[in-house]
Motif scaffolding. Structure first.
Motif, PDB file in Angstrom:
ATOM      1  N   GLY A 215       0.818  -1.205   0.000  1.00 33.68           N
ATOM      2  CA  GLY A 215       0.000   0.000   0.000  1.00 33.68           C
ATOM      3  C   GLY A 215       0.851   1.254   0.000  1.00 33.68           C
ATOM      4  N   ASN A 216       2.141   1.082  -0.387  1.00 35.15           N
ATOM      5  CA  ASN A 216       3.099   2.195  -0.371  1.00 35.15           C
ATOM      6  C   ASN A 216       3.163   2.892   0.997  1.00 35.15           C
ATOM      7  N   GLY A 217       2.904   2.092   2.045  1.00 35.44           N
ATOM      8  CA  GLY A 217       3.010   2.601   3.404  1.00 35.44           C
ATOM      9  C   GLY A 217       1.850   3.458   3.855  1.00 35.44           C
ATOM     10  N   LYS A 218       0.786   3.552   3.043  1.00 30.47           N
ATOM     11  CA  LYS A 218      -0.321   4.458   3.355  1.00 30.47           C
ATOM     12  C   LYS A 218      -1.487   3.772   4.060  1.00 30.47           C
ATOM     13  N   MET A 219      -1.313   2.509   4.414  1.00 33.34           N
ATOM     14  CA  MET A 219      -2.360   1.796   5.139  1.00 33.34           C
ATOM     15  C   MET A 219      -2.283   2.126   6.630  1.00 33.34           C
ATOM     16  N   ALA A 220      -3.372   1.866   7.345  1.00 29.61           N
ATOM     17  CA  ALA A 220      -3.405   2.064   8.800  1.00 29.61           C
ATOM     18  C   ALA A 220      -4.175   0.898   9.429  1.00 29.61           C
ATOM     19  N   ARG A 221      -3.773   0.527  10.627  1.00 31.89           N
ATOM     20  CA  ARG A 221      -4.420  -0.576  11.327  1.00 31.89           C
ATOM     21  C   ARG A 221      -4.692  -0.185  12.779  1.00 31.89           C
ATOM     22  N   ASP A 222      -5.755  -0.766  13.310  1.00 31.33           N
ATOM     23  CA  ASP A 222      -6.139  -0.535  14.693  1.00 31.33           C
ATOM     24  C   ASP A 222      -5.450  -1.599  15.556  1.00 31.33           C
ATOM     25  N   PHE A 223      -4.152  -1.426  15.779  1.00 29.09           N
ATOM     26  CA  PHE A 223      -3.357  -2.417  16.507  1.00 29.09           C
ATOM     27  C   PHE A 223      -3.836  -2.529  17.957  1.00 29.09           C
ATOM     28  N   THR A 224      -4.120  -3.761  18.376  1.00 28.98           N
ATOM     29  CA  THR A 224      -4.634  -3.999  19.724  1.00 28.98           C
ATOM     30  C   THR A 224      -3.780  -5.040  20.421  1.00 28.98           C
ATOM     31  N   TYR A 225      -3.276  -4.702  21.603  1.00 34.96           N
ATOM     32  CA  TYR A 225      -2.377  -5.585  22.333  1.00 34.96           C
ATOM     33  C   TYR A 225      -3.129  -6.800  22.866  1.00 34.96           C
ATOM     34  N   ILE A 226      -2.469  -7.929  22.885  1.00 43.37           N
ATOM     35  CA  ILE A 226      -3.105  -9.203  23.214  1.00 43.37           C
ATOM     36  C   ILE A 226      -3.798  -9.183  24.576  1.00 43.37           C
ATOM     37  N   ASP A 227      -3.180  -8.596  25.602  1.00 45.30           N
ATOM     38  CA  ASP A 227      -3.804  -8.579  26.933  1.00 45.30           C
ATOM     39  C   ASP A 227      -5.113  -7.799  26.928  1.00 45.30           C
ATOM     40  N   ASP A 228      -5.153  -6.716  26.143  1.00 44.83           N
ATOM     41  CA  ASP A 228      -6.381  -5.941  26.035  1.00 44.83           C
ATOM     42  C   ASP A 228      -7.473  -6.738  25.321  1.00 44.83           C
ATOM     43  N   ILE A 229      -7.088  -7.461  24.291  1.00 41.41           N
ATOM     44  CA  ILE A 229      -8.044  -8.313  23.577  1.00 41.41           C
ATOM     45  C   ILE A 229      -8.631  -9.362  24.514  1.00 41.41           C
ATOM     46  N   VAL A 230      -7.786  -9.977  25.329  1.00 43.76           N
ATOM     47  CA  VAL A 230      -8.263 -11.006  26.262  1.00 43.76           C
ATOM     48  C   VAL A 230      -9.229 -10.395  27.273  1.00 43.76           C
ATOM     49  N   ASP A 231      -8.946  -9.179  27.738  1.00 43.45           N
ATOM     50  CA  ASP A 231      -9.882  -8.493  28.629  1.00 43.45           C
ATOM     51  C   ASP A 231     -11.275  -8.432  28.004  1.00 43.45           C
ATOM     52  N   GLY A 232     -11.320  -8.063  26.728  1.00 42.41           N
ATOM     53  CA  GLY A 232     -12.603  -7.931  26.046  1.00 42.41           C
ATOM     54  C   GLY A 232     -13.299  -9.260  25.836  1.00 42.41           C
ATOM     55  N   ILE A 233     -12.537 -10.295  25.498  1.00 45.87           N
ATOM     56  CA  ILE A 233     -13.124 -11.624  25.279  1.00 45.87           C
ATOM     57  C   ILE A 233     -13.737 -12.159  26.566  1.00 45.87           C
ATOM     58  N   ILE A 234     -12.974 -12.079  27.660  1.00 43.66           N
ATOM     59  CA  ILE A 234     -13.477 -12.589  28.940  1.00 43.66           C
ATOM     60  C   ILE A 234     -14.664 -11.754  29.421  1.00 43.66           C
ATOM     61  N   GLY A 235     -14.583 -10.446  29.208  1.00 44.23           N
ATOM     62  CA  GLY A 235     -15.702  -9.586  29.578  1.00 44.23           C
ATOM     63  C   GLY A 235     -16.974  -9.956  28.830  1.00 44.23           C
ATOM     64  N   ALA A 236     -16.848 -10.226  27.537  1.00 46.96           N
ATOM     65  CA  ALA A 236     -18.009 -10.631  26.740  1.00 46.96           C
ATOM     66  C   ALA A 236     -18.529 -11.984  27.199  1.00 46.96           C
ATOM     67  N   LEU A 237     -17.615 -12.920  27.469  1.00 49.33           N
ATOM     68  CA  LEU A 237     -18.019 -14.255  27.924  1.00 49.33           C
ATOM     69  C   LEU A 237     -18.832 -14.179  29.207  1.00 49.33           C
ATOM     70  N   ASP A 238     -18.432 -13.303  30.102  1.00 52.52           N
ATOM     71  CA  ASP A 238     -19.092 -13.180  31.402  1.00 52.52           C
ATOM     72  C   ASP A 238     -20.404 -12.410  31.349  1.00 52.52           C
ATOM     73  N   ASN A 239     -20.717 -11.835  30.206  1.00 51.94           N
ATOM     74  CA  ASN A 239     -21.947 -11.044  30.056  1.00 51.94           C
ATOM     75  C   ASN A 239     -22.737 -11.519  28.842  1.00 51.94           C
ATOM     76  N   PRO A 240     -23.309 -12.716  28.920  1.00 53.16           N
ATOM     77  CA  PRO A 240     -24.027 -13.254  27.756  1.00 53.16           C
ATOM     78  C   PRO A 240     -25.275 -12.452  27.435  1.00 53.16           C
ATOM     79  N   PRO A 241     -25.663 -12.459  26.184  1.00 54.38           N
ATOM     80  CA  PRO A 241     -26.934 -11.832  25.822  1.00 54.38           C
ATOM     81  C   PRO A 241     -28.102 -12.686  26.313  1.00 54.38           C
ATOM     82  N   ALA A 242     -29.285 -12.206  26.095  1.00 51.71           N
ATOM     83  CA  ALA A 242     -30.476 -12.950  26.516  1.00 51.71           C
ATOM     84  C   ALA A 242     -30.624 -14.243  25.721  1.00 51.71           C
ATOM     85  N   THR A 243     -31.373 -15.168  26.249  1.00 56.58           N
ATOM     86  CA  THR A 243     -31.647 -16.421  25.555  1.00 56.58           C
ATOM     87  C   THR A 243     -32.212 -16.149  24.169  1.00 56.58           C
TER      88      THR A 243
END
Length: 326
Positions: A215-243
């Motif tokens: 991309g001739n260096g013109k691309m951008a990414r929303d880099f997310t650190y692994i520990d932060d990602i795990v926080d979000g995954i576990i948080g979602a797991l612990d808060n299920p949606p309704a049946t």
């Protein structure tokens, strides 16, 4: 006795980290992975070796698309929660090996859903989707929101991930078990994937090889650190949606970084300058990814803490130690 949680893709980058976090808080975990050779299996085996000595961790080596085996594991262990992270990853690889995505992503997702829907008192299936479902978007605008239609995936990988979301929507409606799809943005950190740019750049820079900057260096990414990602995954797991409810949530950092800035930050972390070869955009790539994570924040309090400079330094320190490089 603690009812185990199944984590598929446990030998993978994110699955390995999620399993460790669950074990750290006292959960019993059954990890599933086929340990294929999409990238160096030795790295996957090294991740699995970190579970040695954990009496609450059991590893099952199998194909996620083996529906009978997955169903038996869920039934025999009374599983009520599953974190499904196993998939064939990679945008560019999907152009060369499309049928790998059919089996791992489509048949694999169906196997997991079928096992869950037959499980008594099943509580929550959390699975990995991808920011790639959004397609491309010009830089400089607002972040991707979950309400966008996601109708124009630019790679087969993205199409399979969107298909998984639609499959989950139908299963939630038909069979009434709660599901959450997490649209991951670019994840990085120690124990990461060698096919990711920051990892492969590090390998090449330390070998004195040039790096290709697409991309001739013109691309951008929303880099997310692994520990932060795990926080979000576990948080979602612990808060299920309704049946009977299925939801999709973005999980990212909300601070997209330009590719050239990422390379400069990586150079500082490893103490070497890269020789850069500029290339045009590759088929299947997108210009920028940018997560609006307000829904996940409202649900769990999710807020990424690790900025890119710190995260890449942690990765560089791990890389130099793991590979005895430098």
């Amino acid at each position: 006795m603690t009812v185990p949680i199944i984590v598929t893709g446990a030998a993978g980058f994110i699955g390995h980290a999620v399993a460790h976090r669950l074990l750290a808080r006292g959960e019993t975990v059954i990890g599933i992975d086929i340990v294929n050779d999409y990238y160096d299996p030795a790295l996957k085996e090294a991740r699995l070796a970190t579970f040695e000595g954990h009496d609450k961790f059991t590893f099952v080596r199998c194909d996620i698309a083996d529906a009978a085996t997955i169903a038996k594991l869920v039934k025999d262990n009374g599983v009520r929660r599953v974190v499904h992270l196993a998939a064939q990853a990679g945008v560019r690889y999907s152009i060369e090996n499309p049928f790998a995505y059919e089996r791992s992503n489509l048949a694999g997702h169906l196997s997991v859903m079928e096992a869950c829907r037959h499980a008594p008192d099943f509580e929550h299936l959390v699975y990995a989707s991808s920011s790639s479902v959004y397609g491309d978007k010009p830089m400089g605008g607002a972040g991707f929101t979950e309400d966008e239609p996601a109708l124009s995936p630019v790679s087969l990988y993205a199409a399979t991930k969107r298909a998984c979301e639609l499959m989950s929507q139908s299963y939630a409606t038909l069979y009434g078990f709660p599901q959450t799809g997490l649209r991951f943005f670019t994840v990085y950190g120690p124990w990461g994937r060698p096919d990711m740019a920051y990892f492969s750049f590090t390998q090449k820079i330390l070998k004195g090889e040039s790096i290709e900057v697409f991309g001739n260096g013109k691309m951008a990414r929303d880099f997310t650190y692994i520990d932060d990602i795990v926080d979000g995954i576990i948080g979602a797991l612990d808060n299920p949606p309704a049946t009977g409810e299925h939801r999709v949530l973005n999980i990212g950092d909300s601070h997209p970084v330009g590719l050239m800035e990422m390379i400069e930050t990586l150079e500082k972390a490893i103490g070497h300058e890269a020789v850069k070869v500029m290339r045009p955009m590759q088929p299947g790539d997108v210009t920028a990814t940018y997560a609006d994570v307000s829904k996940l924040h409202a649900l769990t309090g999710y807020k990424p803490k690790v900025m890119l400079a710190e995260g890449l330094q942690r990765f560089a320190d791990w890389y130099l130690s793991h590979y005895k490089a430098g």
